[in-house]
Write a protein that holds these residues in place. Structure first.
Motif, PDB file in Angstrom:
ATOM      1  N   GLN A   1     -42.564  28.299   5.421  1.00 18.64           N
ATOM      2  CA  GLN A   1     -42.897  29.146   6.562  1.00 18.64           C
ATOM      3  C   GLN A   1     -42.439  30.595   6.425  1.00 18.64           C
ATOM      4  OE1 GLN A   1     -41.172  27.188   9.937  1.00 18.64           O
ATOM      5  NE2 GLN A   1     -42.244  25.286   9.549  1.00 18.64           N
ATOM      6  N   VAL A   2     -41.593  30.885   5.446  1.00 17.49           N
ATOM      7  CA  VAL A   2     -40.981  32.208   5.334  1.00 17.49           C
ATOM      8  C   VAL A   2     -41.127  32.716   3.903  1.00 17.49           C
ATOM      9  CG1 VAL A   2     -38.784  33.451   5.515  1.00 17.49           C
ATOM     10  CG2 VAL A   2     -39.345  31.687   7.179  1.00 17.49           C
ATOM     11  N   TYR A   3     -41.344  34.026   3.773  1.00 13.19           N
ATOM     12  CA  TYR A   3     -41.481  34.649   2.455  1.00 13.19           C
ATOM     13  C   TYR A   3     -40.213  34.438   1.629  1.00 13.19           C
ATOM     14  CZ  TYR A   3     -42.218  38.197  -1.121  1.00 13.19           C
ATOM     15  OH  TYR A   3     -42.373  38.846  -2.313  1.00 13.19           O
ATOM     16  N   GLU A   4     -40.369  33.855   0.474  1.00 15.95           N
ATOM     17  CA  GLU A   4     -39.256  33.618  -0.431  1.00 15.95           C
ATOM     18  C   GLU A   4     -39.003  34.880  -1.255  1.00 15.95           C
ATOM     19  OE1 GLU A   4     -38.094  30.494  -4.013  1.00 15.95           O
ATOM     20  OE2 GLU A   4     -39.948  30.241  -2.892  1.00 15.95           O
ATOM     21  N   PRO A   5     -37.747  35.289  -1.432  1.00 21.42           N
ATOM     22  CA  PRO A   5     -37.487  36.479  -2.246  1.00 21.42           C
ATOM     23  C   PRO A   5     -38.126  36.346  -3.617  1.00 21.42           C
ATOM     24  CG  PRO A   5     -35.485  35.748  -1.175  1.00 21.42           C
ATOM     25  CD  PRO A   5     -36.520  34.688  -0.920  1.00 21.42           C
ATOM     26  N   SER A   6     -38.697  37.445  -4.069  1.00 16.19           N
ATOM     27  CA  SER A   6     -39.380  37.465  -5.352  1.00 16.19           C
ATOM     28  C   SER A   6     -39.013  38.758  -6.076  1.00 16.19           C
ATOM     29  CB  SER A   6     -40.888  37.348  -5.116  1.00 16.19           C
ATOM     30  OG  SER A   6     -41.549  37.142  -6.341  1.00 16.19           O
ATOM     31  N   ASP A   7     -39.801  39.111  -7.086  1.00 13.02           N
ATOM     32  CA  ASP A   7     -39.503  40.292  -7.901  1.00 13.02           C
ATOM     33  C   ASP A   7     -39.329  41.556  -7.070  1.00 13.02           C
ATOM     34  OD1 ASP A   7     -39.767  38.550  -9.967  1.00 13.02           O
ATOM     35  OD2 ASP A   7     -41.683  39.323 -10.678  1.00 13.02           O
ATOM     36  N   ASP A   8     -40.160  41.728  -6.040  1.00 14.18           N
ATOM     37  CA  ASP A   8     -40.044  42.929  -5.213  1.00 14.18           C
ATOM     38  C   ASP A   8     -38.709  42.960  -4.481  1.00 14.18           C
ATOM     39  OD1 ASP A   8     -40.864  40.738  -3.664  1.00 14.18           O
ATOM     40  OD2 ASP A   8     -41.895  41.991  -2.207  1.00 14.18           O
ATOM     41  N   SER A   9     -38.231  41.815  -4.039  1.00 15.97           N
ATOM     42  CA  SER A   9     -36.936  41.736  -3.362  1.00 15.97           C
ATOM     43  C   SER A   9     -35.808  42.090  -4.327  1.00 15.97           C
ATOM     44  CB  SER A   9     -36.688  40.328  -2.813  1.00 15.97           C
ATOM     45  OG  SER A   9     -37.768  39.896  -2.019  1.00 15.97           O
ATOM     46  N   TYR A  10     -35.856  41.539  -5.537  1.00 14.88           N
ATOM     47  CA  TYR A  10     -34.806  41.794  -6.519  1.00 14.88           C
ATOM     48  C   TYR A  10     -34.779  43.273  -6.902  1.00 14.88           C
ATOM     49  CZ  TYR A  10     -35.442  36.742  -6.933  1.00 14.88           C
ATOM     50  OH  TYR A  10     -35.582  35.411  -6.661  1.00 14.88           O
ATOM     51  N   LEU A  11     -35.943  43.860  -7.093  1.00 17.77           N
ATOM     52  CA  LEU A  11     -36.015  45.275  -7.441  1.00 17.77           C
ATOM     53  C   LEU A  11     -35.451  46.140  -6.312  1.00 17.77           C
ATOM     54  CD1 LEU A  11     -36.967  47.384  -9.479  1.00 17.77           C
ATOM     55  CD2 LEU A  11     -39.199  47.328  -8.364  1.00 17.77           C
ATOM     56  N   PHE A  12     -35.785  45.798  -5.077  1.00 14.59           N
ATOM     57  CA  PHE A  12     -35.291  46.546  -3.926  1.00 14.59           C
ATOM     58  C   PHE A  12     -33.761  46.423  -3.827  1.00 14.59           C
ATOM     59  CE2 PHE A  12     -36.312  47.425   0.850  1.00 14.59           C
ATOM     60  CZ  PHE A  12     -35.714  48.667   0.735  1.00 14.59           C
ATOM     61  N   LEU A  13     -33.230  45.222  -4.021  1.00 13.51           N
ATOM     62  CA  LEU A  13     -31.783  45.031  -3.977  1.00 13.51           C
ATOM     63  C   LEU A  13     -31.084  45.842  -5.070  1.00 13.51           C
ATOM     64  CD1 LEU A  13     -31.535  41.190  -3.296  1.00 13.51           C
ATOM     65  CD2 LEU A  13     -31.073  43.044  -1.689  1.00 13.51           C
ATOM     66  N   ASP A  14     -31.655  45.849  -6.274  1.00 15.62           N
ATOM     67  CA  ASP A  14     -31.085  46.646  -7.362  1.00 15.62           C
ATOM     68  C   ASP A  14     -31.103  48.130  -7.020  1.00 15.62           C
ATOM     69  OD1 ASP A  14     -30.646  44.327  -8.791  1.00 15.62           O
ATOM     70  OD2 ASP A  14     -32.339  44.634 -10.169  1.00 15.62           O
ATOM     71  N   ALA A  15     -32.188  48.602  -6.406  1.00 15.28           N
ATOM     72  CA  ALA A  15     -32.282  50.014  -6.014  1.00 15.28           C
ATOM     73  C   ALA A  15     -31.244  50.342  -4.940  1.00 15.28           C
ATOM     74  CB  ALA A  15     -33.693  50.328  -5.515  1.00 15.28           C
ATOM     75  N   LEU A  16     -31.050  49.448  -3.987  1.00 17.50           N
ATOM     76  CA  LEU A  16     -30.038  49.673  -2.955  1.00 17.50           C
ATOM     77  C   LEU A  16     -28.636  49.701  -3.557  1.00 17.50           C
ATOM     78  CD1 LEU A  16     -31.462  47.429  -0.104  1.00 17.50           C
ATOM     79  CD2 LEU A  16     -31.161  49.914  -0.020  1.00 17.50           C
ATOM     80  N   LEU A  17     -28.361  48.794  -4.484  1.00 19.99           N
ATOM     81  CA  LEU A  17     -27.059  48.784  -5.143  1.00 19.99           C
ATOM     82  C   LEU A  17     -26.838  50.101  -5.880  1.00 19.99           C
ATOM     83  CD1 LEU A  17     -24.473  47.241  -5.870  1.00 19.99           C
ATOM     84  CD2 LEU A  17     -25.703  46.362  -7.884  1.00 19.99           C
ATOM     85  N   TYR A  18     -27.862  50.583  -6.556  1.00 20.49           N
ATOM     86  CA  TYR A  18     -27.770  51.870  -7.254  1.00 20.49           C
ATOM     87  C   TYR A  18     -27.424  52.983  -6.258  1.00 20.49           C
ATOM     88  CZ  TYR A  18     -29.043  55.971  -9.959  1.00 20.49           C
ATOM     89  OH  TYR A  18     -29.010  57.182 -10.600  1.00 20.49           O
ATOM     90  N   GLU A  19     -28.102  53.002  -5.119  1.00 17.30           N
ATOM     91  CA  GLU A  19     -27.854  54.037  -4.114  1.00 17.30           C
ATOM     92  C   GLU A  19     -26.419  53.947  -3.583  1.00 17.30           C
ATOM     93  OE1 GLU A  19     -29.940  56.561  -3.360  1.00 17.30           O
ATOM     94  OE2 GLU A  19     -31.276  55.742  -4.879  1.00 17.30           O
TER      95      GLU A  19
END
Length: 187
Positions: free
Chosen positions: A63-81
């Motif tokens: 029923q809910v969007y499972e984290p995928s490549d876009d989620s991982y990339l976004f998390l990495d970008a946030l960590l970088y910031e």
């Protein structure tokens, strides 16, 4: 690849694939140098840990969007910031009188809530109990199950962060209900 013929159920013909020859690459070309530099930089970059989703069931993933490549990339970008001082700098830039408005994180279409949960855990780790740095976290989704899962993901991952304000979940498309609330306050 080039496809010569397609499978045709009437005459049982199969598709044939033929490798296209690549253009020879000059290892000293500017493009190749940039590509190698980008590859080395990406391999050296820190990768973010995905917040725990152990509390989810298979029914939740239906029923809910499972984290995928876009989620991982976004998390990495946030960590970088966070690691390079960009998010703390934005959070600490207030008006000259010293009163800072809350730093707001709005996640549109939150799915499992890993993005907001990650930001909230990073915020707590970096700013601790600073009363002058308030984090306001809002998630929206058209899927009520996603909102339930996002709140649960945050609760499970930030249960020891009692100082964090709670995450607000709003059932809506995009951020329509927030327009009047934030009129003139958002850059």
């Amino acid at each position: 690849f080039v496809i010569h013929s397609f499978f045709n159920s009437h005459d049982d013909t199969m598709a044939e694939f033929h490798q296209l020859p690549s253009l020879p690459q000059d290892p000293n070309s500017e493009w190749e140098k940039l590509n190698r530099a980008a590859e080395a930089q990406s391999k050296a970059a820190a990768t973010a840990d995905l917040p725990s989703l152990d509390h989810l069931t298979l029914a939740d993933y239906d029923q809910v969007y499972e984290p995928s490549d876009d989620s991982y990339l976004f998390l990495d970008a946030l960590l970088y910031e966070f690691n390079h001082g960009n998010l703390p700098a934005a959070a600490t830039s207030g008006n000259r009188e010293g009163a800072r408005p809350p730093f707001c994180v709005l996640e549109l279409g939150c799915g499992s809530g890993v993005i907001s949960t990650f930001v909230r855990s990073q915020w707590k780790a970096r700013f601790g109990n600073s009363s002058s740095l308030v984090l306001q976290s809002i998630v929206t989704d058209v899927n009520r199950n996603a909102l339930r899962v996002a709140l649960e993901t945050d609760r499970v991952n930030n249960e020891n962060n009692k100082e964090l304000s709670s995450m607000e979940a709003i059932h809506c498309d995009l951020a329509t209900p927030l327009q009047s609330r934030w009129a003139g306050q958002v850059d």
